[in-house]
Design an enzyme around this catalytic site. Structure first.
Site, PDB file in Angstrom:
ATOM      1  N   HIS A 156       0.658   4.828  -6.216  1.00  0.00           N
ATOM      2  CA  HIS A 156      -0.060   4.471  -5.111  1.00  0.00           C
ATOM      3  C   HIS A 156      -0.564   5.689  -4.367  1.00  0.00           C
ATOM      4  CE1 HIS A 156       3.015   0.927  -4.590  1.00  0.00           C
ATOM      5  NE2 HIS A 156       2.089   0.783  -5.395  1.00  0.00           N
TER       6      HIS A 156
ATOM      7  N   GLU B 239      21.448  -1.665  -1.429  1.00  0.00           N
ATOM      8  CA  GLU B 239      21.654  -2.930  -1.262  1.00  0.00           C
ATOM      9  C   GLU B 239      21.166  -3.846  -2.569  1.00  0.00           C
ATOM     10  OE1 GLU B 239      19.263  -4.182   1.821  1.00  0.00           O
ATOM     11  OE2 GLU B 239      17.228  -3.800   0.874  1.00  0.00           O
TER      12      GLU B 239
END
Length: 305
Positions: A154, A273
């Site tokens: 990016h 997570e």
């Protein structure tokens, strides 16, 4: 690999990807393994490792992610500012946002996860093994930690591109231009500086003076085709893949590791997570990357032989 196929069919942009069913090997994938010794055994034999990193790595250095609850700069989320349309409408506001991010980054330092990756890359390369780093992050913390030849999907906060001549150059000035000094405060009650466009960062190439923009990939823009081709080549040839601190929801990066897993290559996820892609992978190590990754990438006993 599917990456090239999708790129040829349509413009590759940042969006969403939801991985499909589990595809690696024949093992029961009801729960990815957290067996560090088993991972280390595979790691010790790998000749070509690809490491994919995302915002979770930099978050442990205190870098704002501008995602989720509270992920605002003033009253805007990043996806409302990180677009060509936003820059066209209000280049002053967008430059304030990126000036703020640049200044914040200059106060941050690489954390143990960045350092573990850089040390692993340097150590294994000395032994004739290959470690390729692919990152979605634009903060250059991997480079500052010592990683080499980083594939920045990016772009970088510390590069600019001229809207007129297209010239791309590194720029670590603080502030990037005089008009932005002291600007960019994130408080929602702060008024826009409304800096005249001629006072915003300008190109220094001879006879140009065009308006500069951050050399990052905004939402709705194509990723660099040369970088994507290199990423594809690395993913097609690696024999181990690590996914570190990424949400696995930003496309096309979200498809990289599942595609590697689909050809039977071990993939290990390190994250705080579970992600939409977790069940695709052989390993999942829960916890801060700065805690889990150094132990995983430390020198193996076999390296002393």
């Amino acid at each position: 690999m599917l990456i090239r196929h999708l790129y040829c069919r349509a413009t590759v942009t940042r969006g969403l990807f939801v991985p499909t069913k589990n595809t690696w090997g024949n093992q029961d994938m009801s729960r990815p393994s957290s067996d560090l010794a088993a991972f280390r055994d595979i790691f010790s034999k790998a000749k070509h490792v690809v490491i994919l990193t995302g915002a979770g790595v930099s978050a442990e250095s205190g870098v704002p992610t501008f995602r989720g609850a509270g992920g605002y700069w003033r009253k805007w989320q990043a996806k409302q500012l990180a677009t060509p349309e936003a820059f066209s409408r209000n280049p002053s506001r967008v430059w304030e946002f990126y000036h703020y991010r640049r200044e914040v980054m200059l106060t941050k330092t690489p954390n143990p996860a960045h350092q573990a990756i850089a040390e692993c890359q340097e150590r294994l390369c000395r032994k004739g093994r290959k470690v390729t780093l692919v990152t979605q992050n634009i903060d250059e913390l991997h480079r500052r930690a010592g990683s080499k030849d980083v594939l920045e999907l990016h772009g970088s906060l510390f590069k600019t591109r001229c809207m007129s001549c297209g010239h791309v150059s590194a720029n670590h000035k603080s502030p990037i231009c005089a008009a932005l000094e002291g600007k960019g405060a994130p408080d929602p009650n702060t008024d826009d500086a409304k800096i005249p466009v001629n006072d915003l960062p300008r190109c220094q190439e001879a006879d140009c003076r065009g308006l500069l923009r951050p050399a990052v990939v905004w939402f709705g823009e194509s990723l660099d085709s040369d970088i994507l081709q290199r990423v594809e080549e690395e993913l097609d040839s690696c024999d181990l893949c690590l996914v570190v601190g990424t949400s696995s929801i930003v496309y096309p990066a979200a498809m990289f590791a599942p595609q590697v897993a689909a050809r039977g290559v071990p993939v290990a996820e390190f994250n705080m997570e579970h992600t939409p892609a977790t069940m695709e992978f052989q390993f999942h190590f829960h916890g801060p990357c700065g805690t889990t990754l150094p132990a995983a990438l430390a020198p193996h006993l076999s390296e002393a032989k």
